[in-house]
Enzyme design. Structure first.
Site, PDB file in Angstrom:
ATOM      1  N   ASN A   1      12.796  -1.406   9.730  1.00 63.94           N
ATOM      2  CA  ASN A   1      13.556  -1.705   8.518  1.00 63.94           C
ATOM      3  C   ASN A   1      14.811  -0.838   8.417  1.00 63.94           C
ATOM      4  O   ASN A   1      14.982   0.136   9.156  1.00 63.94           O
ATOM      5  CB  ASN A   1      12.661  -1.484   7.301  1.00 63.94           C
ATOM      6  CG  ASN A   1      13.222  -2.071   6.039  1.00 63.94           C
ATOM      7  OD1 ASN A   1      14.056  -2.982   6.080  1.00 63.94           O
ATOM      8  ND2 ASN A   1      12.789  -1.558   4.896  1.00 63.94           N
TER       9      ASN A   1
ATOM     10  N   SER B   1     -33.357  24.524  -6.802  1.00 61.44           N
ATOM     11  CA  SER B   1     -32.903  23.135  -6.583  1.00 61.44           C
ATOM     12  C   SER B   1     -31.788  22.774  -7.555  1.00 61.44           C
ATOM     13  O   SER B   1     -31.993  21.981  -8.477  1.00 61.44           O
ATOM     14  CB  SER B   1     -34.078  22.157  -6.701  1.00 61.44           C
ATOM     15  OG  SER B   1     -34.840  22.356  -7.859  1.00 61.44           O
TER      16      SER B   1
ATOM     17  N   THR C   1       0.834  -1.208   0.000  1.00 62.28           N
ATOM     18  CA  THR C   1       0.000   0.000   0.000  1.00 62.28           C
ATOM     19  C   THR C   1       0.866   1.254   0.000  1.00 62.28           C
ATOM     20  O   THR C   1       1.969   1.254   0.552  1.00 62.28           O
ATOM     21  CB  THR C   1      -0.931   0.026   1.225  1.00 62.28           C
ATOM     22  OG1 THR C   1      -0.139   0.017   2.418  1.00 62.28           O
ATOM     23  CG2 THR C   1      -1.834  -1.200   1.227  1.00 62.28           C
ATOM     24  N   PRO C   2       0.384   2.328  -0.618  1.00 62.73           N
ATOM     25  CA  PRO C   2       1.200   3.546  -0.728  1.00 62.73           C
ATOM     26  C   PRO C   2       1.382   4.243   0.609  1.00 62.73           C
ATOM     27  O   PRO C   2       0.527   4.186   1.488  1.00 62.73           O
ATOM     28  CB  PRO C   2       0.399   4.420  -1.704  1.00 62.73           C
ATOM     29  CG  PRO C   2      -1.003   3.922  -1.605  1.00 62.73           C
ATOM     30  CD  PRO C   2      -0.913   2.459  -1.302  1.00 62.73           C
TER      31      PRO C   2
END
Length: 638
Positions: free
Chosen positions: A173, A551, A119-120
């Protein structure tokens, strides 16, 4: 016996077939682990997945050759391989060295099969991370050992907990870049443990790794003699995911996906069992109707079964002929789900356009799709501090809590109890774009205590007494288009025909019922919603209702249409070009809007969405108001 017969290299077709069967048998019964890698930008998520694919021998020789060539082009020094290139498939990702989309990869070991979602890390792609996490059993949260716990690390951890992922691995990491320092590792674990406790993550497994060098990925590393814990891949192979789900121990629930009717002698209800166990003879209840019966047969592709469990796709036949269709839920008769139409929900906003309170969206939950409106958020969550912030809306990637109302009652379970029956998405009705992911927290007590009161005189009786068919003539168009003038003429003509009518005019309503509303997009939506509810009550009374409202938004006009009985809503587009309406400007509103004195004025700094397929289109440059009124009445009363 020949040498070839003795040599195991030379095998007969029968022996080869036996080997294949044995292999298939072994791999068929492996468990599947779905996990995600998440964290901040450049924490090494793609590199880690590439390393796992490489070490599990899931790369073909031609892929490896291409990878080595691409690694040299990308600037990787020496003979090293840029493992991230295995996962970063988009050209934009390779050029920028980041992950944008969610990349899914499959690999297998001797003990387990895996589907991993990369995942980013960028905040703007948080919605992609939510997509990847929605089906995950485990999350690997990476931290760059040089940077420690960052904002996006906290955001992703919060989302992981929010989405109910129980198994968390903290992978520290790039330990090779901090000389494999135990002190650095211990400090990061201590910082993360304090944050995790604050958001409700009770346990996680910390592992010091180097995705690039392979330390503690598949086996213990000599570079971290101070670490005596498990390596990453062995942990992924052994972690127990079934005990965190316990789907079979829960009461039986199965959303109906389709009604299986191949012939007149068979009528079954097909779906995927969300939880529990089912067998012939079990008493069941169909929700939301509440009708009860017993299971006659449990049918699968391979034939009838004596029992089926959570996760299996089955077709159930019932002993009684009761109404059941797609979207309804078959449950254990003695343990029914709650049914409600108002909920408190947690929302993760995933659209670049901010949430508009009061706007109608499609809500998809299980196999059911209903119309739903979102109220103003109760609060927005600051994921760094868990502070509840006041907010009028939700922007891209914002997380907040808001009440949601659906147009009919739906069976559900709180998300914490059942993800399938408590998780939903919101979809824009016109773009069909998913705008939010949500989790139901609980039904509002008000929804459980308020019930529709049946009356003896029905709407058909009211209409019969007036000798007419109820209808809503909805005039829409720009300010100055002539809506009110045409509406007034229509009502006068109908009155001369002894029809019972009522005219709702935009300006008049804002003097009373809606005087508390302004002209922001959210207030305009609420203005139309209230008018729609009033018009609905008037049609229940048998009246012909004429409305004259700008509307400006299609979705809100469709929201009112959905409130009415089929055929009772007649949309009339008073089609007047902006320059013509502005030239009339009898109220001087356009002049004020042009000068900046009026904000959010339709046609100037607020959009008008013309109807796509109105029942009637009135071109005021070609028709007089009298002619327009005659055309409307001719459509209403042939």
């Amino acid at each position: 016996m020949t040498t070839q017969d003795q040599d195991p290299i030379y095998k007969t077709d029968a022996l080869i077939a036996e080997d294949i069967d044995a292999y298939l048998e072994t791999h068929q019964h492996k468990t599947m682990l779905r996990f995600i890698t998440c964290g901040s930008v450049d924490d090494g998520k793609s590199t880690l997945i590439g390393r796992l694919l490489y070490d599990s021998k899931m790369i073909f020789e031609d892929q490896l050759a291409t990878l080595e060539a691409d690694s040299k082009k990308s600037g990787t020094q020496g003979e090293g391989i840029d493992f991230a290139l295995l996962v970063d498939g988009l050209a934009a990702e390779r050029e920028q060295g980041i992950t944008i989309d969610v990349a899914y990869r499959f690999f297998t070991t001797e003990k387990r099969k895996f589907i991993v979602a990369d995942t980013p890390g960028h905040e703007q792609y948080t919605r992609n991370m939510v997509t990847g996490a929605s089906t995950a059993d485990l999350a690997v949260i990476l931290i760059d050992a040089r940077k420690g716990v960052l904002t996006q690390t906290k955001r992703h951890s919060y989302l992981v907990h929010l989405l109910g992922i129980k198994n968390v691995v903290l992978a520290v990491n790039k330990m090779d870049l901090v000389d494999y320092s135990q002190e650095v590792f211990d400090q990061i674990v201590s910082d993360y443990r304090a944050f995790a406790a604050s958001i409700g993550i009770e346990a996680f497994v910390p592992i010091p790794i180097s995705g690039y060098m392979g330390d503690n990925i598949t086996a213990p590393s000599d570079n971290t003699p101070w670490y005596d814990g498990v390596s990453l891949l062995p942990h992924l192979e052994e972690v127990d995911i079934e005990s965190t789900k316990e789907p079979q121990a829960a009461p039986f629930r199965m959303p109906v996906q389709w009604v299986n009717r191949p012939n007149l002698d068979f009528r079954g209800f097909s779906g995927l069992i969300a939880s529990g166990v089912i067998q012939p003879g079990d008493p069941v209840r169909v929700l939301p109707s509440g009708k009860t019966s017993k299971v006659a047969r449990v049918v699968t592709y391979d034939g009838d079964r004596a029992m089926a469990v959570a996760g299996e796709a089955v077709t159930l036949t019932l002993e009684d002929e009761i109404d059941c269709s797609r979207g309804q839920v078959i449950v254990a008769a003695q343990s029914p789900l709650e049914v409600a139409d108002q909920f408190e929900s947690t929302l993760i906003w995933m659209d670049e356009q901010e949430m508009v309170p009061g706007r109608a969206y499609w809500l998809k939950i299980g196999t059911q799709t209903v119309s739903a409106t979102v109220q103003h958020p109760k609060y927005e969550v600051n994921v760094n501090t868990q502070e509840h912030l006041a907010s009028k809306t939700l922007d891209l990637n914002a997380i907040g809590v808001a009440n949601i109302t659906t147009d009919r009652e739906i069976p559900f379970a709180p998300y914490g109890e059942n993800h399938d029956l408590g998780g939903f998405i919101l979809v824009d009705k016109f773009t069909n774009q998913t705008v939010a992911a949500g989790m139901i927290n609980f039904a509002l007590r008000r929804a459980q205590n308020i019930h529709w009161q049946a009356t003896d005189i029905a709407r058909e009786d009211h209409a019969a007494m007036k000798n007419q068919k109820p209808a809503v003539i909805w005039l829409t168009g720009l300010s100055g288009s002539g809506k009110s003038t045409i509406g007034n003429i229509v009502e006068k003509k109908l009155a001369r025909m002894n029809r019972h009518t009522f005219l709702l005019d935009g300006d008049n309503v804002r003097h009373g019922l809606n005087k508390d509303l302004g002209f922001t997009e959210a207030d305009r939506i609420e203005n139309i919603r209230r008018v729609g509810e009033v018009a609905k009550l008037m049609t229940d009374a048998g009246l012909i209702v004429i409305t004259a409202f700008i509307s400006p938004f299609r979705s809100e006009r469709e929201m009112v249409r959905a409130m009415m009985q089929p055929g009772e809503f007649v949309e009339v587009f008073v089609d007047t070009p902006l320059e013509v309406a502005e030239a009339r400007d009898v109220k001087g509103l356009y002049a004020k809007a042009r000068s900046g004195q009026l904000k959010n004025f339709t046609g100037i700094d607020s959009p008008y969405e013309a109807p796509d397929a109105p029942e009637i289109r009135v071109d005021t440059t070609e028709m007089t108001p009298e002619q327009a009124a005659d055309a409307i009445i001719a459509r209403l009363i042939p």
